[in-house]
Design a protein around this motif. Sequence first.
Motif, PDB file in Angstrom:
ATOM      1  N   VAL A 169      40.982  39.811  43.630  1.00 48.89           N
ATOM      2  CA  VAL A 169      41.287  40.998  44.718  1.00 48.89           C
ATOM      3  C   VAL A 169      41.644  41.883  42.834  1.00 48.89           C
ATOM      4  O   VAL A 169      41.568  42.750  43.606  1.00 48.89           O
ATOM      5  CB  VAL A 169      42.626  40.671  45.599  1.00 48.89           C
ATOM      6  N   ASP A 170      42.496  41.305  42.380  1.00 45.15           N
ATOM      7  CA  ASP A 170      43.353  42.749  41.636  1.00 45.15           C
ATOM      8  C   ASP A 170      42.476  43.314  40.263  1.00 45.15           C
ATOM      9  O   ASP A 170      42.728  43.933  39.562  1.00 45.15           O
ATOM     10  CB  ASP A 170      44.629  42.611  40.754  1.00 45.15           C
ATOM     11  N   GLY A 171      41.354  42.390  40.350  1.00 42.61           N
ATOM     12  CA  GLY A 171      39.988  43.085  39.091  1.00 42.61           C
ATOM     13  C   GLY A 171      39.780  42.130  37.567  1.00 42.61           C
ATOM     14  O   GLY A 171      41.244  41.447  38.059  1.00 42.61           O
TER      15      GLY A 171
END
Length: 188
Positions: A169-171
Motif C-alpha cells: 500500500v505504501d509503495g
Amino acid sequence: MKNKIFLYLPIILLSIGCKAQQYPLDADFTIIPNNSYIKDLNNEYNKFVGNWKAVLGTKEVYLYISKQENRSINRLNKNFFRDVLLVKYKVLINNQIVENTTNITDDKINIISLGTEIDNSVTFGYTGGKCTVGWGTINIGYVDPTHLKWNYQPQSTMVTNKNCPDYPVDGIKINLPYEPDDIIFTKQ
C-alpha cells in the motif's frame, strides 16, 4: 607416418578452433558467432572483486562483488559465454536491513556486468527489486585498490496492483543509492 598425422589433425584443428572463439571483454556480442566466449583475458575484472561499503547519512550500502567465468548468456537470439561480475548487496537504514540479496544464488542475481568501458569502469544491468522497480544501469568505476565510484541510473516503471499483485500500500522504494552521482565505496 601418415596415420600419425591423421590421428593428431583433429586435435590440432579443435585447439585452433577453440582459440578463435575467445574474444576480449569489450567485444560486441552482436557480431561474434554463437557459442563464442567473451573472456576476461587481461584480468580486468579482478580489481573490482571484494566487499565494499558506502555510508550516506543514515544509509549503509554493502556490495559483494564476485567474478563468474564462462557464464551462459542468451541475448537478442544470440547464445554465447561471458566472464561476468556479479553484485549482491545489502542496504541498511538506521541499522535496519531494508534490502538484502546476499543469500540468493548466482543464477538469481539481479546485478550482472555487461562489459567494460574505456574509463576503467564496468557497466552493469540491474533488473530491479520487487516488481522490477528501479531497473536500470549501474556504472562502477575503479578509483584505486581501496575505492570504487558508483553511478546508478534507475528507469521509471509503471507498477500497479494488476502487474504486481503483492504491491504494498505504501509503495516500493528504490533502496540502492542513485543520488548523488559518483558515490565512493571503500573496500572492507
